[in-house]
Design a protein around this motif. Structure first.
Motif, PDB file in Angstrom:
ATOM      1  N   ASP A  46      -4.288  -0.135  -4.068  1.00  0.00           N
ATOM      2  CA  ASP A  46      -2.914  -0.160  -3.579  1.00  0.00           C
ATOM      3  C   ASP A  46      -2.286   1.222  -3.407  1.00  0.00           C
ATOM      4  N   GLU A  47      -3.067   2.281  -3.592  1.00  0.00           N
ATOM      5  CA  GLU A  47      -2.590   3.624  -3.227  1.00  0.00           C
ATOM      6  C   GLU A  47      -3.791   4.434  -2.757  1.00  0.00           C
ATOM      7  N   ILE A  48      -3.658   5.063  -1.615  1.00  0.00           N
ATOM      8  CA  ILE A  48      -4.708   5.937  -1.084  1.00  0.00           C
ATOM      9  C   ILE A  48      -4.173   7.360  -1.045  1.00  0.00           C
ATOM     10  N   VAL A  49      -4.976   8.283  -1.522  1.00  0.00           N
ATOM     11  CA  VAL A  49      -4.592   9.693  -1.587  1.00  0.00           C
ATOM     12  C   VAL A  49      -5.501  10.486  -0.652  1.00  0.00           C
TER      13      VAL A  49
ATOM     14  N   MET B  82       0.846  -1.202   0.000  1.00  0.00           N
ATOM     15  CA  MET B  82       0.000   0.000   0.000  1.00  0.00           C
ATOM     16  C   MET B  82       0.881   1.253   0.000  1.00  0.00           C
ATOM     17  N   ARG B  83       0.517   2.209  -0.853  1.00  0.00           N
ATOM     18  CA  ARG B  83       1.179   3.512  -0.872  1.00  0.00           C
ATOM     19  C   ARG B  83       0.236   4.556  -0.303  1.00  0.00           C
ATOM     20  N   LEU B  84       0.793   5.551   0.324  1.00  0.00           N
ATOM     21  CA  LEU B  84       0.006   6.666   0.848  1.00  0.00           C
ATOM     22  C   LEU B  84       0.509   7.956   0.221  1.00  0.00           C
ATOM     23  N   SER B  85      -0.407   8.677  -0.405  1.00  0.00           N
ATOM     24  CA  SER B  85      -0.067   9.923  -1.089  1.00  0.00           C
ATOM     25  C   SER B  85      -0.999  11.030  -0.624  1.00  0.00           C
ATOM     26  N   THR B  86      -0.694  12.245  -1.040  1.00  0.00           N
ATOM     27  CA  THR B  86      -1.526  13.380  -0.672  1.00  0.00           C
ATOM     28  C   THR B  86      -1.789  14.245  -1.898  1.00  0.00           C
ATOM     29  N   VAL B  87      -2.816  15.057  -1.805  1.00  0.00           N
ATOM     30  CA  VAL B  87      -3.090  16.049  -2.846  1.00  0.00           C
ATOM     31  C   VAL B  87      -3.143  17.411  -2.171  1.00  0.00           C
ATOM     32  N   ILE B  88      -2.299  18.316  -2.662  1.00  0.00           N
ATOM     33  CA  ILE B  88      -2.174  19.656  -2.092  1.00  0.00           C
ATOM     34  C   ILE B  88      -2.818  20.637  -3.060  1.00  0.00           C
TER      35      ILE B  88
ATOM     36  N   PHE C  40      -3.615  14.000  10.890  1.00  0.00           N
ATOM     37  CA  PHE C  40      -3.156  13.851   9.511  1.00  0.00           C
ATOM     38  C   PHE C  40      -1.684  13.430   9.463  1.00  0.00           C
ATOM     39  N   GLU C  41      -0.854  14.080  10.258  1.00  0.00           N
ATOM     40  CA  GLU C  41       0.575  13.769  10.234  1.00  0.00           C
ATOM     41  C   GLU C  41       0.862  12.408  10.864  1.00  0.00           C
ATOM     42  N   LYS C  42       0.077  12.017  11.850  1.00  0.00           N
ATOM     43  CA  LYS C  42       0.249  10.681  12.418  1.00  0.00           C
ATOM     44  C   LYS C  42      -0.121   9.618  11.390  1.00  0.00           C
ATOM     45  N   ILE C  43      -1.195   9.883  10.643  1.00  0.00           N
ATOM     46  CA  ILE C  43      -1.574   8.956   9.572  1.00  0.00           C
ATOM     47  C   ILE C  43      -0.440   8.834   8.564  1.00  0.00           C
ATOM     48  N   ALA C  44       0.142   9.960   8.198  1.00  0.00           N
ATOM     49  CA  ALA C  44       1.209   9.966   7.181  1.00  0.00           C
ATOM     50  C   ALA C  44       2.417   9.155   7.638  1.00  0.00           C
ATOM     51  N   THR C  45       2.732   9.224   8.914  1.00  0.00           N
ATOM     52  CA  THR C  45       3.990   8.631   9.380  1.00  0.00           C
ATOM     53  C   THR C  45       3.828   7.235  10.003  1.00  0.00           C
ATOM     54  N   GLU C  46       2.603   6.882  10.439  1.00  0.00           N
ATOM     55  CA  GLU C  46       2.449   5.648  11.174  1.00  0.00           C
ATOM     56  C   GLU C  46       1.412   4.673  10.623  1.00  0.00           C
ATOM     57  N   ALA C  47       0.515   5.138   9.755  1.00  0.00           N
ATOM     58  CA  ALA C  47      -0.619   4.290   9.369  1.00  0.00           C
ATOM     59  C   ALA C  47      -0.200   3.074   8.545  1.00  0.00           C
ATOM     60  N   LEU C  48       0.727   3.233   7.635  1.00  0.00           N
ATOM     61  CA  LEU C  48       1.088   2.105   6.771  1.00  0.00           C
ATOM     62  C   LEU C  48       1.672   0.943   7.554  1.00  0.00           C
ATOM     63  N   ALA C  49       2.354   1.263   8.645  1.00  0.00           N
ATOM     64  CA  ALA C  49       2.919   0.195   9.476  1.00  0.00           C
ATOM     65  C   ALA C  49       1.828  -0.671  10.093  1.00  0.00           C
TER      66      ALA C  49
ATOM     67  N   ASP D 288      -7.470   5.643  13.846  1.00  0.00           N
ATOM     68  CA  ASP D 288      -8.077   4.318  13.714  1.00  0.00           C
ATOM     69  C   ASP D 288      -9.053   4.268  12.545  1.00  0.00           C
ATOM     70  N   ALA D 289      -9.791   5.349  12.323  1.00  0.00           N
ATOM     71  CA  ALA D 289     -10.734   5.380  11.195  1.00  0.00           C
ATOM     72  C   ALA D 289      -9.985   5.220   9.877  1.00  0.00           C
ATOM     73  N   PHE D 290      -8.821   5.865   9.782  1.00  0.00           N
ATOM     74  CA  PHE D 290      -8.053   5.735   8.543  1.00  0.00           C
ATOM     75  C   PHE D 290      -7.521   4.320   8.379  1.00  0.00           C
ATOM     76  N   VAL D 291      -6.985   3.753   9.432  1.00  0.00           N
ATOM     77  CA  VAL D 291      -6.438   2.398   9.337  1.00  0.00           C
ATOM     78  C   VAL D 291      -7.525   1.414   8.919  1.00  0.00           C
ATOM     79  N   ASP D 292      -8.725   1.553   9.480  1.00  0.00           N
ATOM     80  CA  ASP D 292      -9.832   0.674   9.094  1.00  0.00           C
ATOM     81  C   ASP D 292     -10.196   0.880   7.630  1.00  0.00           C
ATOM     82  N   PHE D 293     -10.279   2.134   7.205  1.00  0.00           N
ATOM     83  CA  PHE D 293     -10.621   2.461   5.814  1.00  0.00           C
ATOM     84  C   PHE D 293      -9.570   1.908   4.859  1.00  0.00           C
ATOM     85  N   ALA D 294      -8.315   2.183   5.165  1.00  0.00           N
ATOM     86  CA  ALA D 294      -7.237   1.746   4.275  1.00  0.00           C
ATOM     87  C   ALA D 294      -7.155   0.225   4.221  1.00  0.00           C
ATOM     88  N   GLY D 295      -7.325  -0.425   5.355  1.00  0.00           N
ATOM     89  CA  GLY D 295      -7.263  -1.885   5.371  1.00  0.00           C
ATOM     90  C   GLY D 295      -8.355  -2.518   4.542  1.00  0.00           C
TER      91      GLY D 295
END
Length: 299
Positions: free
Chosen positions: A267-270, A1-7, A287-296, A252-259
């Protein structure tokens, strides 16, 4: 899984624009995209800057993260001029560009270039243009010299030398929820992008939305099979913010959604970079916690 952002390009470069792109790289996002619009929805009467110049500036202040549009469309783009800009951006960034492309919607971009009294393109007309736009852009980014005469676009001995840094060309991420667009993604895309089923955004449930995404992935796979392509070779991207889910509400909501979406085949969530007092408002710390810890949590 990849995690990306849109600015979104809604801030002056000197007033937070630069810092957002640099911070996105520091946070470890795989790709930072931006919208390619003339203006967009509730942001119409506020600051809004061009996508290609913004990405060019971002290329100069980052070094690892990929960059891209999400998405550009025929609403106000021509394949010939777009190809030249993309080749230049690919060169400046050192081969870090993905072009997200879609058929375009019925918003402000769709009418900005129309003459008085001229009707906006219908969904079918937008799809017709897109079906011509994508293969021509493919050729322009791949071949040194291109001549073409179509119903909507033409190119007369157009030269694009030296071509892209990425070979045979920079990747296409084709956004499509309809069958014609999915077929284009299967034939020309290195990635396919979905925002879910737009009919479920306001009235559906997260469960219905996830089931709709599963169905979309199945249909994309069918079109891959038609072309003799392994569907695993087509990267599958989910742009969040347009489904009934609220994945940025908590870690936790993001981890559940991404999983759940990873299990479905995404295979990539933006995720959208937080913008206060907008539909993309979210807690920066979350947001920053999701960016740095969610994929793990998904491994």
């Amino acid at each position: 899984m990849r995690l990306s952002t849109v600015i979104l390009p809604d801030r002056r470069w000197s007033e937070g624009g630069r810092e957002s792109w640099q911070r996105a790289e520091e946070l470890g996002f795989h790709t930072a995209y931006t919208y390619d619009h003339l203006s967009w929805r509730t942001f119409r009467d506020g600051p809004w800057f061009g996508a290609i110049p913004t990405l060019t500036a971002a290329a100069g202040v980052t070094s690892r993260m990929r960059l891209g549009t999400l998405v550009t469309s025929p609403n106000f783009r021509h394949p010939v001029t777009l190809a030249k800009e993309l080749i230049s951006l690919d060169d400046i960034s050192g081969g870090r560009v993905t072009v997200g492309i879609g058929a375009g919607g019925s918003g402000f971009d769709a009418t900005a270039l129309l003459k008085d009294g001229q009707d906006p393109w219908t969904p079918r007309q937008r799809a017709d243009r897109f079906a011509e736009f994508v293969p021509l852009l493919d050729r322009l980014l791949t071949e040194d010299v291109v001549s073409y005469e179509g119903e909507h676009y033409s190119a007369h001995e157009v030269r694009n030398i030296p071509g892209c840094v990425q070979r045979p060309r920079l990747p296409f991420a084709v956004a499509a929820t309809g069958l014609r667009g999915m077929r284009l993604a299967a034939r020309h895309g290195q990635a396919w992008v979905t925002t879910g089923d737009p009919k479920l955004y306001e009235a559906g449930t997260p469960e219905q939305s996830l089931e709709a995404v599963r169905g979309q992935i199945q249909r994309v796979g069918m079109f891959c099979a038609e072309t003799g392509r392994d569907t695993a070779d087509l990267h599958k991207v989910m742009l969040t913010g347009f489904t009934p889910d609220r994945p940025l509400e908590s870690f936790d909501a993001f981890v559940d959604f991404a999983g759940a979406h990873a299990e479905a085949g995404i295979d990539e969530i933006v995720v959208h970079w937080p913008i206060a007092d907008s539909m993309f408002a979210s807690d920066v710390a979350v947001f920053e916690k999701i960016a740095t810890e969610a994929l793990a949590q998904l491994s």
